[in-house]
Design an enzyme around this catalytic site. Structure first.
Site, PDB file in Angstrom:
ATOM      1  N   HIS A 369       0.797  -1.231   0.000  1.00 42.41           N
ATOM      2  CA  HIS A 369       0.000   0.000   0.000  1.00 42.41           C
ATOM      3  C   HIS A 369       0.823   1.272   0.000  1.00 42.41           C
ATOM      4  O   HIS A 369       0.257   2.362   0.132  1.00 42.41           O
ATOM      5  CB  HIS A 369      -0.917   0.049   1.225  1.00 42.41           C
ATOM      6  CG  HIS A 369      -1.964  -1.018   1.259  1.00 42.41           C
ATOM      7  ND1 HIS A 369      -3.210  -0.845   0.693  1.00 42.41           N
ATOM      8  CD2 HIS A 369      -1.948  -2.259   1.773  1.00 42.41           C
ATOM      9  CE1 HIS A 369      -3.929  -1.946   0.886  1.00 42.41           C
ATOM     10  NE2 HIS A 369      -3.175  -2.834   1.531  1.00 42.41           N
ATOM     11  N   LYS A 672     -14.641   8.303  -3.247  1.00 38.14           N
ATOM     12  CA  LYS A 672     -15.851   8.624  -2.472  1.00 38.14           C
ATOM     13  C   LYS A 672     -16.396   9.979  -2.882  1.00 38.14           C
ATOM     14  O   LYS A 672     -17.611  10.153  -3.066  1.00 38.14           O
ATOM     15  CB  LYS A 672     -15.538   8.620  -0.968  1.00 38.14           C
ATOM     16  CG  LYS A 672     -15.197   7.239  -0.427  1.00 38.14           C
ATOM     17  CD  LYS A 672     -14.471   7.266   0.912  1.00 38.14           C
ATOM     18  CE  LYS A 672     -13.790   5.916   1.147  1.00 38.14           C
ATOM     19  NZ  LYS A 672     -12.819   5.937   2.250  1.00 38.14           N
TER      20      LYS A 672
HETATM   21  C1  26V Z   1       2.256   1.866   8.193  1.00 36.69           C
HETATM   22  C2  26V Z   1       2.493   1.825   9.526  1.00 36.69           C
HETATM   23  C3  26V Z   1       3.856   1.851   9.986  1.00 36.69           C
HETATM   24  C4  26V Z   1       4.029   1.371  11.362  1.00 36.69           C
HETATM   25  C5  26V Z   1       3.019   1.801  12.332  1.00 36.69           C
HETATM   26  C6  26V Z   1       1.610   1.679  11.870  1.00 36.69           C
HETATM   27  C7  26V Z   1       1.425   1.775  10.422  1.00 36.69           C
HETATM   28  C8  26V Z   1       0.140   1.775   9.938  1.00 36.69           C
HETATM   29  C9  26V Z   1      -0.088   1.814   8.590  1.00 36.69           C
HETATM   30  C10 26V Z   1       0.969   1.865   7.723  1.00 36.69           C
HETATM   31  C11 26V Z   1       0.729   1.774   6.273  1.00 36.69           C
HETATM   32  C12 26V Z   1       0.391   3.002   5.614  1.00 36.69           C
HETATM   33  C13 26V Z   1       0.083   2.673   4.206  1.00 36.69           C
HETATM   34  C14 26V Z   1      -1.253   3.154   3.787  1.00 36.69           C
HETATM   35  O1  26V Z   1      -2.138   3.424   4.574  1.00 36.69           O
HETATM   36  N1  26V Z   1      -1.408   3.250   2.496  1.00 36.69           N
HETATM   37  C15 26V Z   1      -2.618   3.764   1.909  1.00 36.69           C
HETATM   38  O2  26V Z   1      -3.366   2.633   1.461  1.00 36.69           O
HETATM   39  C16 26V Z   1      -4.562   3.031   0.839  1.00 36.69           C
HETATM   40  C17 26V Z   1      -5.336   1.758   0.521  1.00 36.69           C
HETATM   41  O3  26V Z   1      -4.652   1.002  -0.421  1.00 36.69           O
HETATM   42  C18 26V Z   1      -4.261   3.847  -0.393  1.00 36.69           C
HETATM   43  O4  26V Z   1      -5.472   4.275  -0.962  1.00 36.69           O
HETATM   44  C19 26V Z   1      -3.434   5.079  -0.015  1.00 36.69           C
HETATM   45  O5  26V Z   1      -3.035   5.769  -1.172  1.00 36.69           O
HETATM   46  C20 26V Z   1      -2.210   4.642   0.743  1.00 36.69           C
HETATM   47  O6  26V Z   1      -1.522   5.763   1.251  1.00 36.69           O
END
Ligand code: 26V
Length: 833
Positions: A369, A672
């Site tokens: 992601h 959305k």
């Molecule tokens: C990373 C981390 C790092 C450690 C601590 C907790 C945590 C929580 C989440 C993340 C991942 C972040 C990646 C993310 O949210 N990506 C988003 O994913 C969406 C669904 O695919 C996408 O529409 C967004 O563009 C993208 O930023």
């Protein structure tokens, strides 16, 4: 009571979807489940009664569904995710069960205000943002499509923090969402697994000399299941989401109790139950926190054992696992599951390594992601060795075998071995979870075309060459149930009045609205719906923030997490530029705008928090300037969450999707907003590109550098100062921010922001895109002045959004990754419908 009478009352209680049954049932639930009478009942009591009555109508379907999956021995899909951003459940269930109207009528006849009752429910905010909300949309689509899909995750006691704005700054408050109890969950105290941590590994040979490994002297925690029914829309299927909560082991307690150390025993119990206490609110940096790694393993371990327990009811060996089980890893957060399944197969069931590895890789698939380097998870080897010593050994063995293949393919190329290794050896040794996830999966997918292309060309290019065809694209989607049918009843009803209600389950039917864009009376009705939605938001802003905005102004909306790459600051520069134009030329004609922001900053992300303060300080000055505020208002909506999104999205005219090209993997807010008739102003990034492809270039406002141009600009040595010097309006805006115009009481307050852009290289190329953004905003204003034409474009946006239904996304996962098929659950009991 005679048996048949009792049965019929019971059946009636479970299934009655008519107004009278609902009224009766609500009264019953209030009395017998909540324990209140109508005189003393509060809105919260009425909410719980309503939730129980709805829940009662889910349970038979839920049990039928689970039973029919079992009887038919279907292939199941397990969605492993550290995050499920569900929002509220009451009206979603009512809608999906299809008794919205009767429910409203029943409450109305009882003199109950539905809005008051509905708003009592706290959001289930077990997620940060896009990734968590995507998981929730996927659960809705899997149930709606009758796919045997299960969500597995953690039942955090505290979800995403609540954001309050105090003196213009974000202050985080704990989200104690379970305080009053959660009517949607079913505790399963008997579904309990032991999860081990720490300890050491001993190795000994069996009689044939084969090495066996025992993980001993561990600290253990129990995982207890809580189940939540997930109803599909207009189907009998109700799937399950199983979330794990940490419980102390009884051993733990006994050990100390026996020594007479009662207080110590309770303290330790607390410590192990802390595991599922809180959602990590930072989605930018990995930070390498031990508790986060423990959360990951905790839920993965319990979920895998649970899945294998279910699998083993039918079988005595693991050969068919990949034919009966597909596990989707939502990012790398649950990727430790790959090592855990290997441990179960090899250490506990004594399969040989090759066999176990074949089964494992055919079972898992991984969704990436983000390309942002700081969000790619790594853990130090030292931490792993301490917390999961056996898994570290297994990862080393996976890596050893993998690198052997790599060396075989590229003899003598040490560079490629270093790059592809699971272990990053530059500096303190770290485990790259993405590499483990790719190597241990049969499919890896990106979430929008450009994102997948960039994955293949940049961070995972070696893997794409090594495993041709493994990396595929499946563009994200959103559920039209929550994001149009529920969130925007007025628009949903208008659409249904013209093309019927089939679109709710088959979004491609929205195409039938295309000709209606040329129908003046439809345009009038469409515009009236948008106007009504804007007026509702006007009232909300007045009530919540005591701000007066006009529904005549253009509602310019940017709602998403606050991140530098998402460039809320570029939007701010536009606001300041508009403000200056008005001040410099107060008598000219202006298109009046209300610029609305919403979003949370990670608690430790200092710059993002400063951006929030800047928005609020600018809002203070602009909104209180008698001249400027006639044309321009700035609003920061506090505590943006799923429920706030449902209120704000229908009211938007303009959707800001302005990330630096190549940084936003997909975005789903963009979908959305467009589905609700907002026009997009955006860069060629993430799913914006595909939205443009669907709605047509005349119906979207695209600006800025492309991803390729961004890369090229950086490679050539980007000079933000050049843009500063060349553009007087840009210079004025930056100078004002940097010199304290918006913070006279502390002139240097926003200097760090300006320094980031001018002194530290403007990593996200705001200055390079500024002029193009200003021009594009000008085009927006010209278009907005032609109301008929604007409405036409808005209708064409709605009509052309069918690709972005998460139903389409899930069908692609099912066919391209999971090889899973729908099974329509049939009523098994006396139930009908
Ligand atoms: C990373 C981390 C790092 C450690 C601590 C907790 C945590 C929580 C989440 C993340 C991942 C972040 C990646 C993310 O949210 N990506 C988003 O994913 C969406 C669904 O695919 C996408 O529409 C967004 O563009 C993208 O930023």
């Amino acid at each position: 009571m005679d048996d048949s009478l009792q049965k019929s009352i019971f059946e009636h209680e479970k299934i009655g979807l008519d107004v009278d049954s609902i009224k009766q049932s609500l009264a019953n639930c209030l009395t017998y489940s909540v324990g209140k009478d109508t005189i003393t009942a509060t809105d919260r009591d009425r909410f719980f009664a309503a939730a129980y009555l709805v829940r009662n109508r889910l349970i038979d379907r839920w049990m039928d569904t689970m039973r029919s999956y079992y009887i038919n021995d279907v292939k199941r899909v397990y969605y492993f995710s550290l995050e499920f951003l569900m929002g509220r459940t009451l009206m979603n269930s009512v809608h999906n069960l299809g008794f919205d109207q009767q429910f409203r009528e029943a409450l109305n006849e009882l003199g109950i205000n539905l809005d008051n009752v509905r708003e009592i429910e706290p959001d289930a905010a077990l997620g940060n943002g896009g990734l968590g909300r995507l998981a929730a949309c996927f659960l809705d689509s899997m149930a709606t499509l009758d796919l045997p899909g299960y969500g597995y995750g953690i039942r955090y006691e505290y979800g995403m923090f609540a954001q309050r704005i105090e003196d213009g700054r974000q202050v985080e408050h704990p989200d104690n969402w379970l305080r009053y109890g959660n009517p949607w969950e079913f505790p399963r105290p008997e579904v309990l697994y032991q999860v081990k941590f720490h300890g050491r590994v001993v190795q000994y040979p069996d009689e044939k000399g084969v090495a066996h490994y025992h993980w001993i002297d561990t600290d253990d925690v129990m995982a207890m299941a809580f189940d939540t029914p997930i109803p599909g829309y207009g189907t009998h299927t109700v799937n399950n989401m199983r979330l794990w909560s940490a419980k102390a082991t009884r051993d733990f307690e006994l050990h100390y109790f026996n020594e007479g150390n009662y207080v110590k025993a309770v303290e330790d119990k607390n410590a192990s139950e802390n595991l599922s206490k809180v959602l990590y609110p930072d989605d930018t940096t990995t930070m390498g926190r031990e508790l986060r790694l423990k959360q990951q393993y905790f839920f993965v371990c319990a979920s895998l054992h649970d899945i294998l327990y279910r699998y083993n009811k039918y079988r005595s060996n693991f050969d068919a696992l990949p034919d009966k089980v597909a596990i989707q890893l939502n990012d790398t957060h649950p990727a430790i599951a790959i090592a855990e399944l290997m441990r179960i197969l090899v250490d506990l069931h004594h399969l040989d390594w090759e066999k176990a590895w074949d089964i494992t890789t055919r079972t898992f698939a991984y969704t990436n992601h983000t390309l942002m380097p700081e969000a790619l998870e790594t853990w130090t080897v030292a931490l792993f060795e301490n917390v999961l010593p056996r898994h570290l050994q297994i990862i080393y063995e996976i890596n050893r075998r993998f690198l052997k293949d790599v060396m075989h393919r590229y003899p003598g190329d040490t560079g490629i071995v270093r790059r592809m290794s699971i272990i990053d050896e530059g500096g303190e040794k770290r485990i790259r979870m993405a590499h483990l996830a790719i190597i241990g999966s049969h499919k890896v997918n990106g979430v929008a075309q450009i994102h997948t292309e960039l994955m293949k060309q940049t961070i995972f290019s070696d893997f794409d060459r090594f495993f041709p065809g493994k990396i595929i694209n499946i563009t994200n989607g959103i559920t039209p149930r929550r994001w149009l049918n529920q969130a925007n009843r007025r628009l949903a009803d208008l659409i249904t009045s013209r093309i019927g209600s089939g679109w709710v389950k088959d979004l491609s039917q929205l195409k039938r609205l295309i000709p209606l864009a040329d129908d003046a009376s439809f345009r009038r009705e469409f515009a009236a719906v948008k106007r009504g939605d804007k007026e509702r938001l006007v009232a909300l802003l007045k009530q919540k923030l005591n701000i007066d905005v006009s529904a005549d102004s253009l509602f310019d909306v940017q709602i998403k997490r606050i991140h530098e790459y998402k460039r809320q600051l570029l939007n701010v520069l536009h606001v300041v530029t508009l403000y200056n134009r008005i001040r410099n030329n107060p008598d000219a004609k202006y298109v009046s705008r209300t610029v609305i922001f919403g979003g949370k900053a990670a608690p430790g992300y200092v710059k993002a928090k400063l951006i929030i303060k800047l928005i609020n300080d600018i809002a203070d000055i602009v909104n209180n300037d008698p001249q400027a505020s006639r044309h321009l208002k700035v609003v920061f909506m506090p505590n943006y969450d799923v429920s706030a999104a449902e209120e704000m999205i229908p009211a938007a005219d303009l959707s800001e999707q302005i990330s630096t090209a190549g940084t936003e993997a997909s975005g789903t807010g963009n979908m959305k907003l467009a589905l609700n008739g907002a026009l997009t102003i955006g860069t060629l990034d993430g799913a914006n590109i595909e939205i443009g492809g669907e709605v047509g270039e005349d119906n979207i406002f695209i600006f800025g550098l492309t991803a390729a141009q961004v890369a090229e600009t950086k490679a050539k040595g980007y000079q933000p100062w050049d843009f500063y010097h060349a553009n007087p309006e840009l210079r004025a805006a930056l100078d004002m921010i940097g010199s304290g115009f918006f913070s006279p009481e502390e002139p240097d307050r926003f200097k760090p922001i300006v320094d980031t852009l001018l002194q530290h290289g403007d990593q996200y190329l705001l200055l390079a895109d500024y002029a193009s953004y200003m021009d594009c905003q000008k085009k927006v204003e010209v278009a907005y002045q032609d109301e008929e034409e604007w409405v036409r474009k808005a209708i064409l946006n709605v009509a052309n959004m069918s690709k972005f239904s998460s139903d389409r996304t899930i069908m692609q996962y099912a066919s391209q990754i999971w090889d899973a098929e729908p099974l329509t659950a049939r009523s098994m009991g006396a139930e009908i419908g």
